[in-house]
Design a protein around this motif. Structure first.
Motif, mmCIF file in Angstrom:
data_model
loop_
_atom_site.group_PDB
_atom_site.id
_atom_site.type_symbol
_atom_site.label_atom_id
_atom_site.label_comp_id
_atom_site.label_asym_id
_atom_site.label_seq_id
_atom_site.Cartn_x
_atom_site.Cartn_y
_atom_site.Cartn_z
ATOM 1 N N GLN A 182 8.159 -8.723 11.667
ATOM 2 C CA GLN A 182 9.075 -8.829 10.892
ATOM 3 C C GLN A 182 9.011 -9.952 9.686
ATOM 4 O O GLN A 182 8.828 -10.999 10.061
ATOM 5 N N PHE A 183 9.151 -9.576 8.541
ATOM 6 C CA PHE A 183 8.987 -10.665 7.439
ATOM 7 C C PHE A 183 10.001 -9.888 6.347
ATOM 8 O O PHE A 183 10.553 -8.973 6.157
ATOM 9 N N THR A 184 10.135 -10.930 5.440
ATOM 10 C CA THR A 184 10.990 -10.662 4.089
ATOM 11 C C THR A 184 10.426 -10.847 3.021
ATOM 12 O O THR A 184 9.510 -11.655 2.931
ATOM 13 N N ILE A 185 10.589 -9.842 1.927
ATOM 14 C CA ILE A 185 9.536 -9.485 1.007
ATOM 15 C C ILE A 185 10.352 -9.579 -0.423
ATOM 16 O O ILE A 185 11.473 -8.917 -0.405
ATOM 17 N N SER A 186 10.006 -9.779 -1.559
ATOM 18 C CA SER A 186 10.716 -9.787 -2.907
ATOM 19 C C SER A 186 10.037 -8.175 -3.295
ATOM 20 O O SER A 186 9.347 -8.291 -4.281
ATOM 21 N N GLU A 187 10.815 -7.184 -2.891
ATOM 22 C CA GLU A 187 10.497 -5.788 -3.179
ATOM 23 C C GLU A 187 11.174 -5.280 -4.273
ATOM 24 O O GLU A 187 12.275 -5.575 -4.533
ATOM 25 N N GLY A 188 10.386 -4.532 -5.158
ATOM 26 C CA GLY A 188 11.006 -3.863 -6.141
ATOM 27 C C GLY A 188 10.363 -2.489 -6.466
ATOM 28 O O GLY A 188 9.283 -2.408 -6.276
ATOM 29 N N HIS A 189 11.150 -1.706 -7.094
ATOM 30 C CA HIS A 189 10.640 -0.169 -7.604
ATOM 31 C C HIS A 189 11.027 0.080 -9.074
ATOM 32 O O HIS A 189 12.099 -0.185 -9.249
ATOM 33 N N LEU A 190 10.024 0.403 -9.910
ATOM 34 C CA LEU A 190 10.593 0.604 -11.145
ATOM 35 C C LEU A 190 10.135 2.123 -11.547
ATOM 36 O O LEU A 190 9.268 2.739 -11.281
ATOM 37 N N ASP B 73 2.373 4.904 -8.721
ATOM 38 C CA ASP B 73 2.501 6.101 -7.945
ATOM 39 C C ASP B 73 3.119 7.224 -8.607
ATOM 40 O O ASP B 73 4.135 7.226 -9.438
ATOM 41 N N MET B 74 2.051 8.327 -8.782
ATOM 42 C CA MET B 74 2.632 9.194 -9.646
ATOM 43 C C MET B 74 2.844 10.555 -8.581
ATOM 44 O O MET B 74 3.045 11.686 -9.063
ATOM 45 N N LEU B 75 2.939 10.225 -7.361
ATOM 46 C CA LEU B 75 3.115 11.315 -6.411
ATOM 47 C C LEU B 75 4.630 11.323 -5.727
ATOM 48 O O LEU B 75 5.160 12.403 -5.613
ATOM 49 N N LEU B 76 5.230 10.348 -5.303
ATOM 50 C CA LEU B 76 6.297 10.456 -4.368
ATOM 51 C C LEU B 76 7.586 10.754 -5.036
ATOM 52 O O LEU B 76 8.419 11.297 -4.352
ATOM 53 N N GLY C 97 15.447 17.642 -23.933
ATOM 54 C CA GLY C 97 16.113 18.481 -23.160
ATOM 55 C C GLY C 97 15.597 19.107 -21.900
ATOM 56 O O GLY C 97 16.120 19.624 -21.076
ATOM 57 N N GLN C 98 14.426 18.743 -21.759
ATOM 58 C CA GLN C 98 13.439 19.208 -20.543
ATOM 59 C C GLN C 98 13.629 18.112 -19.406
ATOM 60 O O GLN C 98 13.585 16.961 -19.551
ATOM 61 N N LYS C 99 13.508 18.776 -18.219
ATOM 62 C CA LYS C 99 13.560 17.820 -16.788
ATOM 63 C C LYS C 99 12.061 17.562 -16.708
ATOM 64 O O LYS C 99 11.349 18.404 -16.532
ATOM 65 N N LYS C 100 11.906 16.245 -16.342
ATOM 66 C CA LYS C 100 10.510 15.658 -16.138
ATOM 67 C C LYS C 100 10.522 14.763 -14.866
ATOM 68 O O LYS C 100 11.618 14.243 -14.236
ATOM 69 N N THR C 101 9.386 14.618 -14.370
ATOM 70 C CA THR C 101 9.174 13.703 -13.254
ATOM 71 C C THR C 101 9.014 12.346 -13.688
ATOM 72 O O THR C 101 7.840 12.422 -14.153
ATOM 73 N N PRO C 102 9.503 11.427 -13.112
ATOM 74 C CA PRO C 102 9.089 9.981 -13.656
ATOM 75 C C PRO C 102 7.953 9.511 -12.709
ATOM 76 O O PRO C 102 7.538 10.197 -11.650
ATOM 77 N N TYR C 103 7.221 8.269 -13.354
ATOM 78 C CA TYR C 103 6.277 7.456 -12.387
ATOM 79 C C TYR C 103 7.184 6.495 -11.622
ATOM 80 O O TYR C 103 8.336 6.104 -12.351
ATOM 81 N N ILE C 104 6.479 5.792 -10.908
ATOM 82 C CA ILE C 104 7.126 4.770 -10.155
ATOM 83 C C ILE C 104 6.119 3.833 -10.130
ATOM 84 O O ILE C 104 4.729 3.860 -9.750
ATOM 85 N N ILE C 105 6.358 2.533 -10.437
ATOM 86 C CA ILE C 105 5.807 1.189 -10.011
ATOM 87 C C ILE C 105 6.307 0.554 -8.763
ATOM 88 O O ILE C 105 7.632 0.249 -8.577
ATOM 89 N N HIS C 106 5.498 0.278 -7.749
ATOM 90 C CA HIS C 106 5.952 -0.277 -6.752
ATOM 91 C C HIS C 106 5.399 -1.879 -6.851
ATOM 92 O O HIS C 106 4.299 -1.912 -7.204
ATOM 93 N N ARG C 107 6.428 -2.796 -6.461
ATOM 94 C CA ARG C 107 5.842 -4.176 -6.774
ATOM 95 C C ARG C 107 6.480 -5.260 -5.924
ATOM 96 O O ARG C 107 7.660 -4.970 -5.605
ATOM 97 N N THR C 108 5.876 -6.306 -5.966
ATOM 98 C CA THR C 108 6.521 -7.686 -5.381
ATOM 99 C C THR C 108 6.319 -8.812 -6.269
ATOM 100 O O THR C 108 5.267 -8.754 -7.127
#
Length: 595
Positions: A329-337, A443-446, A459-470
């Motif tokens: 069990q631990f604590t982390i400075s987690e973030g997602h962009l 992350d280009m998948l989740l 005006g088009q719907k698009k899928t974003p990219y995500i960065i997982h980071r600490t």
């Protein structure tokens, strides 16, 4: 001697240590012939061999094994490689009574080359490489350093073996220097000083990998967390607070259920779909995505930077537990962009800049290294999501970003997350064991799996990219490294106790309490040692407890409204007025000076 055959060359060093592990195994087999061999690789700081023996190896036994290893080195046994077909290889190891080797052979891929190395009367299953002779090893520069328990193949449900660790060098002087460094490392080991200084403890009835942060450790981590959260807010992060657990269905969408289930703590029967089943979260990403999904989004909402001080749970192997560095069990400075593709490089740069700022401020950055962690194309189906084309694109983009940012990195194959490549910022503890402090992942998948979309400018719907980071990674691990880096004398700004007031007389004791309240009201962490002890003893104990500043107060200081200031490293700083000392302390804390 060519540079290829020196210890500066990592491949040669590992080959040398790998051969030493075979010499270790041969020595044990000579002394205790009934011992069964498991595995014996080289590692970052030496070598080990896992052994199944009725003998419980003692320090005296290690000395016997060392002596036998020296004999084997003097015998200058030639190492000869040969190959066998699978059936013959299995039979060969069965006849030698080596069940662990038989299991390893049976688990090899059908097209694997099954090779062995023979040295005198000893033969081991091994892919190599090795030195050509045991005579290449300097017997007087070998040291067996420890013997610990280890489960076969790291599985706590399997047989418990004995793991003998060792190290060796081409010259005895190099071994002596290494052992001297290890003695110093023991003094700095956070597992030792963290307990002695009462930063943390562990309790058998609570469990392995579940440390109790004592008031000092809790205060330091709270200080770091507040600082990181404030810094993230300055950089445009939105604070979130998400649950510690979720139903299995969330993890099915994210892929953690299929790719990370063994590392999760599951509440309920994972195979019974007639009942709800929950799991404690091993990471926060699928939870934070719900913030984005809370309503429709447009390109104007992006980048969306989400940050959280997250408590996470991971079912680490018991053999991997180590103080605060590897816990369950631990604590982390987690973030997602969440961002548009064209924002990827700028946002990745921002994440790296934040991580470097945090690590630099606490004093760890100079010893960090960078690893570009990639997938293994030979293992795409059971560990990784996505297609080869998607991985090639993600790794190509990330490689270009790292090159543009002039990041000097090594490549780690099969070290990627199951959904994308990552930049791991690595750090070694005092014993040379490397772990990840901070990670930044592309992350280009989740996003697509969760149905995350935004309406673009066209005006088009698009899928974003995500960065997982600490930002600063796991706080418990960071605290461990800080205790080792500073030998327990944490910089004043993060120290749990910044000032200790040491009254000499009863009159001074009353004044000291008032002074404590005054400094406390200014945000400083101050204690008073009111014990009826000699001032010399109070100073020595404050020094041993690594308190940054000591204020000695006698009748003269009370009369003049002053304090006699001492620093744990700089010694006597002279007599100051209270406002003068408060200004000095404020400057040290505000600038986050490393003293």
């Amino acid at each position: 001697m060519s540079d290829l055959y020196t210890f500066e060359n990592e491949q040669y060093r590992r080959t040398y240590w790998h051969t030493c592990s075979h010499v270790l195994a041969q020595a044990v087999k000579r002394l205790w012939p009934e011992t069964k061999l498991a595995i014996g690789p080289s590692i970052d700081n030496g070598f080990y061999y896992d052994l199944d023996s009725e003998e419980t190896f003692t320090p005296e036994d290690l000395e016997k094994i060392e002596a036998e290893m020296r004999k084997i080195c003097k015998e200058k046994l030639k190492l000869e490689r040969f190959e066998l077909p699978r059936e013959e290889a299995v039979k060969f190891m069965e006849e030698k009574g080596e069940p662990y080797k038989v299991e390893l052979i049976n688990d090899l891929p059908e097209d694997a080359v099954i090779s062995f190395y023979k040295q005198g009367d000893f033969t081991d299953l091994c892919a190599g490489p090795h030195l050509d002779s045991t005579g290449r090893i300097k017997g007087n520069a070998i040291k067996l350093t420890a013997c610990n328990a280890a489960y076969w193949r790291g599985d706590s449900s399997r047989k418990q073996l004995q793991r003998i660790y060792g190290v060796a060098f081409p010259k005895k002087e190099e071994l002596d220097e290494y052992l001297k460094q290890q003695e110093e490392a023991l003094k700095r080991d956070h597992n030792k000083i963290g307990r002695e200084l009462e930063y943390f403890t562990t309790v058998d009835v609570i469990g392995q990998g579940l440390p109790i942060l004592l008031p000092k450790g809790a205060r330091t981590i709270q200080t770091l967390q507040r600082w990181v959260e404030d810094e993230e807010q300055k950089r445009g992060y939105l604070l979130t607070k998400t649950p510690y657990m979720a139903k299995r269905e969330l993890y099915k969408i994210s892929g953690h259920w299929d790719h990370y289930l063994d590392g999760m703590f599951v509440l309920g029967d994972p195979d019974d779909y007639t009942k709800e089943c929950f799991a404690l979260r091993p990471m926060t990403c699928p939870f934070q995505y719900q913030v984005f999904l809370n309503r429709g989004r447009s390109y104007r909402d992006l980048p969306m930077r989400l940050g959280e001080t997250s408590t996470l749970f991971r079912n680490e192997d018991s053999g991997e537990m180590h103080g605060l560095i590897r816990v369950r069990q631990f604590t982390i400075s987690e973030g997602h962009l969440v961002l548009r593709p064209e924002q990827l490089e700028e946002e990745f740069k921002g994440c790296l800049d934040l991580a470097k700022y945090c690590l630099g401020t606490v004093g760890l950055l100079d010893k960090c290294t960078f690893r570009f962690s990639q997938w293994d194309p030979a293992n795409p189906n059971n560990k990784y999501e996505g297609t080869a084309e998607q991985w090639d694109e993600a790794q190509s983009v990330m490689g270009q970003i790292l090159d543009d940012l002039d990041v000097h990195y090594t490549v780690g194959i099969d070290e990627a997350a199951f959904y994308g490549p990552k930049l791991d910022i690595q750090y070694k503890n005092v014993f040379g064991k490397e772990d990840t402090l901070v990670t930044i992942q592309i992350d280009m998948l989740l996003a697509k799996q969760f149905g995350m979309e935004y309406v673009d400018a066209d005006g088009q719907k698009k899928t974003p990219y995500i960065i997982h980071r600490t930002s600063l990674g796991c706080y418990e691990r960071t605290l461990a490294y800080l205790l080792e880096e500073y030998a327990g004398a944490l910089p004043t700004w993060m120290a749990p106790e910044q000032v200790r007031i040491l009254p000499i007389t009863d009159r001074a004791a009353e004044y000291s309490v008032k002074l404590q309240k005054e400094l406390f009201s200014q945000g400083f962490r101050v204690e008073v040692d009111e014990r009826n002890e000699k001032i010399g003893k109070k100073i020595r104990e404050a020094q041993l407890e690594k308190v940054p500043y000591m204020l000695v107060v006698g009748d003269k200081e009370v009369e003049n409204g002053q304090v006699a200031v001492r620093h744990r490293a700089e010694g006597d700083l002279g007599v100051m007025s209270v406002p003068e000392f408060a200004a000095l302390l404020k400057n040290v804390v505000d600038t986050k000076a490393k003293k």
